[in-house]
Design an enzyme around this catalytic site. Structure first.
Site, PDB file in Angstrom:
ATOM      1  N   THR A  50      22.268   9.691  59.200  1.00 36.45           N
ATOM      2  CA  THR A  50      21.701   9.351  57.896  1.00 36.45           C
ATOM      3  C   THR A  50      21.902   7.866  57.580  1.00 36.45           C
ATOM      4  O   THR A  50      21.191   7.329  56.739  1.00 36.45           O
ATOM      5  CB  THR A  50      22.363  10.190  56.792  1.00 36.45           C
ATOM      6  OG1 THR A  50      23.769  10.228  57.043  1.00 36.45           O
ATOM      7  CG2 THR A  50      21.822  11.614  56.780  1.00 36.45           C
ATOM      8  N   GLY A 137      33.646   9.484  71.014  1.00 38.28           N
ATOM      9  CA  GLY A 137      32.763   9.385  69.853  1.00 38.28           C
ATOM     10  C   GLY A 137      33.543   9.217  68.566  1.00 38.28           C
ATOM     11  O   GLY A 137      33.053   9.545  67.490  1.00 38.28           O
ATOM     12  N   LEU A 138      34.777   8.698  68.660  1.00 39.22           N
ATOM     13  CA  LEU A 138      35.575   8.453  67.449  1.00 39.22           C
ATOM     14  C   LEU A 138      35.569   6.960  67.103  1.00 39.22           C
ATOM     15  O   LEU A 138      36.479   6.461  66.457  1.00 39.22           O
ATOM     16  CB  LEU A 138      37.007   8.979  67.626  1.00 39.22           C
ATOM     17  CG  LEU A 138      37.103  10.489  67.889  1.00 39.22           C
ATOM     18  CD1 LEU A 138      38.545  10.902  68.133  1.00 39.22           C
ATOM     19  CD2 LEU A 138      36.508  11.304  66.742  1.00 39.22           C
ATOM     20  N   SER A 140      35.603   3.956  68.977  1.00 38.97           N
ATOM     21  CA  SER A 140      36.472   2.917  69.524  1.00 38.97           C
ATOM     22  C   SER A 140      35.763   1.566  69.484  1.00 38.97           C
ATOM     23  O   SER A 140      36.426   0.530  69.356  1.00 38.97           O
ATOM     24  CB  SER A 140      36.924   3.266  70.941  1.00 38.97           C
ATOM     25  OG  SER A 140      35.815   3.584  71.728  1.00 38.97           O
ATOM     26  N   ASP A 185      30.325   3.425  61.058  1.00 38.48           N
ATOM     27  CA  ASP A 185      31.580   3.335  61.801  1.00 38.48           C
ATOM     28  C   ASP A 185      32.374   2.082  61.412  1.00 38.48           C
ATOM     29  O   ASP A 185      33.586   2.132  61.185  1.00 38.48           O
ATOM     30  CB  ASP A 185      31.311   3.317  63.311  1.00 38.48           C
ATOM     31  CG  ASP A 185      30.498   4.508  63.759  1.00 38.48           C
ATOM     32  OD1 ASP A 185      30.372   5.478  62.973  1.00 38.48           O
ATOM     33  OD2 ASP A 185      29.963   4.478  64.878  1.00 38.48           O
TER      34      ASP A 185
END
Ligand code: GLA
Length: 400
Positions: A50, A137-138, A140, A185
């Site tokens: 989104t 997928g956190l 980095s 992110d």
């Protein structure tokens, strides 16, 4: 492409990291002037894909991230050693050059973006440690960009405000590294708050903290252990499909400039003029935006069952409409759904592999771990990692 995790808990020990810095750069790194900076990774609770549609996201900065122990220098040279492997790379601030398809690109891209914005940057020698599981997928990459911006500013927070910092880090990734990501992110890594998730309106950039009920509930991440296949090309393809939906609707609805402006009724009115796949992608975004706002309301009303239902609807939408799940992520969600005390589970981040996020009654967290350890391997042939994460502060100087 970002650095591998180290074998030790160096990530939490500033003194030990400074000792590694001194050992890696004998004669160059004085422990008395060494600084340590840190930036967290993130897990997104809801609101997937989104951000680049000018919608809403609800990420949490987590207690895993990237730290750099560094000494600033006045020689315009950036040189970084990975604590995990001893691998070393660097560049000259006055001749950054093109990307090399390596972890150093995130440092070089951040330097490029800061310089391009007219911000002062200085050289440094650094040792880098990450405790974010590789390829999970956190975020980095965002953590490395944010940590690098502090290192490039002499081991201090740059003079610009945090939103500008997040946007410069995004620019590094878009224009230098070549990944067309949204702002989520970098925003989460810059703005993290202990105990809270962060609601961001990606159009106005208004944001606020949303308290998490952490006494009774835990955030559990399950890492599928499957590589994020085709991630960049599939990500860019999803963006293009969202833009195609906007173009079709905007041709007759002049007020529409992004999927953010499209209501469910408007989408139904125009569905017939769209490629069915494009319409399915748009349907995910339009309803996902509504789910983010509904999840914030449910968190604030203490209605965690409702948050769980929204997680489930979001995962189904990513699987069936947006096409970013995988058999492994679906298996993790199905296993979690069978555990008493799990409110909800969904894939988190870009998709195509990586992790799920689970909202779990604290006392049920061990049962979730047991279920995943028992059932995931036989279903997928892979090993999943299960860990609890805590909402944590954003990029910070640990030792100044
Ligand atoms: C990646 C991108 C973000 C966002 C998510 C999906 O993490 O970097 O900008 O688009 O995917 O929600």
């Amino acid at each position: 492409m970002t650095p591998p995790a180290p074998p030790t808990d160096l990530a939490r020990d500033a003194d030990a990291l400074v000792a590694r810095l001194v050992a890696a750069y004998p004669g160059e790194a004085d422990p008395a002037t060494a600084r340590v900076v840190h930036a967290p990774g993130r897990v997104n609770l809801i609101g997937e894909h989104t951000d680049y549609n000018e919608g809403f996201v609800l990420p949490v900065a987590i207690d895993l991230g990237i730290s750099l122990a560094l000494v600033p220098t006045d020689d315009r040279r950036v040189d970084v050693t990975l604590a995990a492997t001893g691998e070393r790379d660097g560049f000259d601030l006055d001749a950054i050059g093109a990307k090399r398809s390596s972890w150093i690109d995130y440092v070089a891209g951040t330097a490029w973006a800061l310089l391009d914005a007219g911000e002062p940057v200085s050289g440094f020698r650094a040792v880098l440690v990450s405790d974010l599981p590789q390829g999970s997928g956190l975020s980095s990459s965002a953590a490395l960009e944010l940590a690098s911006s502090l290192a490039l500013s002499g081991g201090a927070l740059p003079a610009v405000d945090r939103m500008t910092l997040a946007r410069l880090a995004q620019r590094a990734e878009n224009a230098y590294v070549g990944v067309n990501c949204g702002l989520m992110d970098q925003f989460a890594s810059a703005f993290g708050e202990p105990g809270s998730a962060l609601l961001l309106d990606c159009r106005t950039l208004e944001h606020r903290a949303v308290r998490m009920p952490l006494e009774e509930t835990a955030l559990v991440v399950c890492h599928s252990g499957s590589p994020r296949r085709l991630e960049t090309s599939a990500y860019n393809e999803r963006r293009a499909q969202c833009e195609a939906a906007v173009a079709t609707i905007a041709a007759v609805e002049p007020g529409v400039t992004a999927l953010r402006d499209v209501t469910p009724a408007m989408l139904e009115a125009h569905r017939g003029r769209m490629d069915p796949l494009v319409a399915a992608r748009a349907e995910h975004i339009v309803h996902e935006n509504e789910r983010v706002l509904a999840a914030v309301a449910a968190f604030e009303a203490g209605d965690l069952d409702e948050v769980g239902r929204l997680f489930a609807a979001s995962h189904a939408s990513m699987r069936d409409l947006f096409g970013i799940s995988s058999p492994e992520l679906d298996a993790l969600v199905e296993i979690a759904d069978g555990v008493d005390g799990v409110y909800g589970a969904r894939l988190t981040g870009a998709g195509f592999g990586g992790c799920t996020v689970n909202l779990v009654r604290r006392e049920a967290a061990p049962a979730l771990r047991e279920a995943v350890e028992r059932d995931y391997g036989p279903r997928t042939g892979l090993h999943a990692r299960v860990f609890e994460v805590e909402p944590s502060r954003g990029a910070a100087v640990l030792r100044g």
